[in-house]
Structures are given as structure tokens and as C-alpha cells.
Scaffold this active site. Structure first.
Site, short mmCIF file in Angstrom:
data_model
loop_
_atom_site.label_atom_id
_atom_site.label_comp_id
_atom_site.label_asym_id
_atom_site.label_seq_id
_atom_site.Cartn_x
_atom_site.Cartn_y
_atom_site.Cartn_z
N ASN A 9 0.85 -1.21 -0.01
CA ASN A 9 -0.03 -0.04 0.03
C ASN A 9 0.98 1.27 0.03
O ASN A 9 1.37 1.60 0.98
CB ASN A 9 -1.10 -0.20 1.16
CG ASN A 9 -1.50 1.01 1.38
OD1 ASN A 9 -1.97 2.02 0.39
ND2 ASN A 9 -2.09 1.45 2.59
N TRP A 10 0.95 1.87 -1.28
CA TRP A 10 1.91 2.95 -1.37
C TRP A 10 1.70 4.33 -0.56
O TRP A 10 2.17 5.11 -0.53
CB TRP A 10 2.44 3.21 -2.75
CG TRP A 10 3.04 2.11 -3.29
CD1 TRP A 10 3.54 1.07 -2.97
CD2 TRP A 10 3.51 2.21 -4.80
NE1 TRP A 10 4.35 0.29 -3.87
CE2 TRP A 10 4.21 1.11 -5.07
CE3 TRP A 10 3.34 2.86 -5.83
CZ2 TRP A 10 4.61 0.60 -6.10
CZ3 TRP A 10 3.87 2.73 -7.09
CH2 TRP A 10 4.34 1.39 -7.49
N LYS A 11 0.23 4.23 -0.19
CA LYS A 11 -0.48 5.54 0.24
C LYS A 11 -0.05 6.75 -0.46
O LYS A 11 -0.10 6.34 -1.90
CB LYS A 11 -0.01 5.90 1.53
CG LYS A 11 -0.08 4.42 2.52
CD LYS A 11 0.18 4.69 3.96
CE LYS A 11 0.31 3.52 4.71
NZ LYS A 11 0.22 3.62 6.25
N GLU A 97 -6.88 4.67 7.77
CA GLU A 97 -6.63 6.12 7.70
C GLU A 97 -7.77 6.88 6.72
O GLU A 97 -8.23 7.76 7.01
CB GLU A 97 -5.33 6.31 6.70
CG GLU A 97 -4.15 6.28 7.45
CD GLU A 97 -2.82 5.57 6.65
OE1 GLU A 97 -2.96 5.69 5.36
OE2 GLU A 97 -2.13 5.19 7.36
N GLU A 167 -5.57 -4.90 10.62
CA GLU A 167 -4.85 -3.86 10.79
C GLU A 167 -4.98 -3.29 11.96
O GLU A 167 -5.85 -2.38 11.96
CB GLU A 167 -4.70 -2.95 9.44
CG GLU A 167 -4.45 -3.52 8.22
CD GLU A 167 -3.64 -2.43 7.33
OE1 GLU A 167 -2.64 -2.76 6.85
OE2 GLU A 167 -4.32 -1.41 7.29
N GLY A 173 2.19 2.21 10.64
CA GLY A 173 3.03 3.30 10.66
C GLY A 173 3.66 3.75 12.00
O GLY A 173 4.37 4.88 12.11
N GLY A 233 2.64 -1.40 4.18
CA GLY A 233 2.50 0.21 4.10
C GLY A 233 4.08 0.86 4.05
O GLY A 233 4.73 0.49 2.85
N GLY A 234 4.52 1.34 4.97
CA GLY A 234 6.00 1.89 4.96
C GLY A 234 7.29 0.90 4.08
O GLY A 234 7.69 1.50 3.05
C1 PEP Z 1 -0.82 0.15 6.03
O1 PEP Z 1 -0.84 1.38 5.50
O2 PEP Z 1 -1.76 -0.69 5.50
C2 PEP Z 1 0.20 -0.30 6.86
C3 PEP Z 1 0.02 -1.41 7.35
O3 PEP Z 1 1.28 0.75 7.02
P1 PEP Z 1 2.72 0.14 7.71
O4 PEP Z 1 3.17 -1.05 7.01
O5 PEP Z 1 3.42 1.45 7.34
O6 PEP Z 1 2.16 0.10 9.27
#
Ligand code: PEP
Length: 251
Positions: A9-11, A97, A167, A173, A233-234
Site C-alpha cells: 500500500n503505497w499510500k 486512515e 490492521e 506506521g 505500508g512503509g
Molecule cells: C498500511 O498502511 O496498511 C500499513 C500496514 O502501514 P505500515 O506497514 O506502514 O504500518
């Protein structure tokens, strides 16, 4: 036997040049992982480039959000049919988010799930509790409400054509990951809840874990019996990290 799925998930990150570079590195770095599915959910403007680069490769793609409405006067929104024009397979719905920053409630998320699935996309339905909710013992109740909104609007059978991502909001994050045992316990709760209504769907639906997954913790998480991969995510923005996470899913 459920195949493992790892979704980046590049956001709202990157630019076109960086996206191209990242995609090419992911293609090369994941060619030897035949048993897993590796996907990226990119920002809308980059979907044409993503399609161009990933078509005819083993990496699949999707979007991070979709409108709950059909085509029409909804300035700034993107309809499910539009995502099909770029051959998206997946779309994330109900990311925390979106829920916390953009006011999406359980009903809106369920409507988005419906539109996505109706168009032939596979919704990745995100569920999870905040730290405050966990601390007062509300984790299961919150997740049950989030799932029930979709089951009520659609049906239990609709989950067969979806992916669920657990999640915990406190792990997204933050660098703070749920332990494999903590995550497995919620994944088992989700699967058991579905099994009470349809054992076949429960056995087949992929349930991903998301929340600060890194190459250093991915193997332990993916080894748990009800964790079928990750929503990343990150770490999905760093080619080597993401590739290592995909490799951990293969093992
Ligand atoms: C996400 O945005 O779905 C996520 C899990 O982010 P991260 O891996 O950065 O915690």
C-alpha cells in the site's frame, strides 16, 4: 490450502520516476516466488504506468480507495468501473486512515465493498481496533461490527470474493507490530466468526495482517496458521524490504 498474498500500500507517496523504478525492482526481485501473489496498490494517477509496466508480469495491482457511488456528479471521486479501465484486480476499502481522516464509517465502507465487488474488483477489507479500544477489551466487538456491516449489506458468501486485512490501528506506521500470537488470535477470531455462518468461505478467505510489517518480523507473522500474508505500508516503498517480505511469504 490458501496461497499467501503480499500487498504493498503505497499510500500518497512517490512520483512517477520513483514508481517506475520500484515496480521494475519488484518484478525482478520476486520472479522466483511461484507460490505467492505479490501486488501493489498505487496512487490513482500512476495506475496507467503501473498497468503498462506490470502487464504480462507475475505482479498484480490495485487501488487504495474507490467511490461508493456510481458514475455521476461526485467531484474528485473515482468509480469502480474506472479502476477496471486500468485492469486493477484489487482495491483497498476501509483502511484506517480513510476511516479516521476522511470520516468513512462502517456503512460507507460496506457500500464501497459492494461497488468494488459489483464491478468485478476484489475488495481488500481493512478492519482493526485502536489502542484505546484494545486496552478496554473491545477488539473483538469492534472487528465484529466492521465485518457485520459488510455481511449485512452483502452476504457472508460475498467474503469469498474478497480479502480481509486485520490492521490494528496502533500498529500502522508506528513501528509497533502486533506479536505473531496477538495477530493470530484476532485472525482466528475473524475466521471462526465467518465459519459460524459459512465454513467453506472461512476456510478459503485470505486474511492478511498489516501494521509495521518489515523483513525482520514478516516470517514469524506469516508462519501463523491464520495469517495468509500481509498488507504492507512503509516497507512497500523500499524495494529490498518489500522483496524480502514477499520471500518470507514464499517460505
Ligand atoms: C498500511 O498502511 O496498511 C500499513 C500496514 O502501514 P505500515 O506497514 O506502514 O504500518
Amino acid at each position: 490450502m490458501r496461497a499467501k498474498l503480499v500487498v504493498g500500500n503505497w499510500k500518497m507517496n512517490g512520483n512517477l520516476a520513483q514508481s517506475r523504478e520500484l515496480l521494475n525492482a519488484i518484478i525482478t526481485g520476486t520472479t522466483e516466488l511461484p507460490d505467492i501473489v505479490c501486488a501493489v496498490c498505487a496512487p490513482y494517477p500512476y495506475l496507467p504506468a503501473v498497468q503498462l509496466i506490470l502487464k504480462d508480469t507475475h505482479v498484480v495491482w490495485g487501488a487504495q480507495n474507490v467511490s461508493q457511488f456510481d458514475l455521476g456528479a461526485y467531484t474528485g471521486e473515482v468509480a469502480a468501473e474506472m479502476l477496471l479501465d486500468f485492469a486493477c484486480r484489487y482495491v483497498i476499502v476501509g483502511h484506517s486512515e480513510r476511516r479516521s481522516l476522511f470520516g468513512e464509517d462502517n456503512h460507507t465502507v460496506a457500500e464501497k465493498f459492494k461497488k468494488a465487488q459489483g464491478a468485478g474488483l476484489i475488495p481488500i477489507l481493512c478492519v482493526g481496533e485502536t489502542l484505546a479500544q484494545r486496552e478496554i477489551g473491545e477488539t473483538e466487538r469492534i472487528i465484529e461490527e466492521q465485518l457485520d456491516a459488510v455481511i449485512k449489506l452483502m452476504s457472508i458468501d460475498s467474503l469469498a470474493q474478497s480479502v480481509i486485512a486485520y490492521e490494528p490501528v496502533w500498529a500502522i506506521g508506528t513501528g509497533r507490530t502486533a506479536t505473531p500470537v496477538q495477530a493470530q488470535s484476532v485472525h482466528a477470531f475473524i475466521r471462526n466468526k465467518i465459519a459460524q455462518q459459512n465454513a467453506g468461505v472461512a476456510a478459503s478467505v485470505q486474511i492478511l495482517y498489516g501494521g509495521s510489517v518489515k523483513s525482520s518480523n514478516a516470517s514469524d507473522l506469516f508462519a501463523m496458521s491464520d495469517i495468509d500474508g500481509g498488507l504492507i505500508g512503509g516497507a512497500s516503498l523500499i524495494a529490498n524490504e518489500f522483496i524480502s517480505i514477499c520471500s518470507a511469504a514464499q517460505h
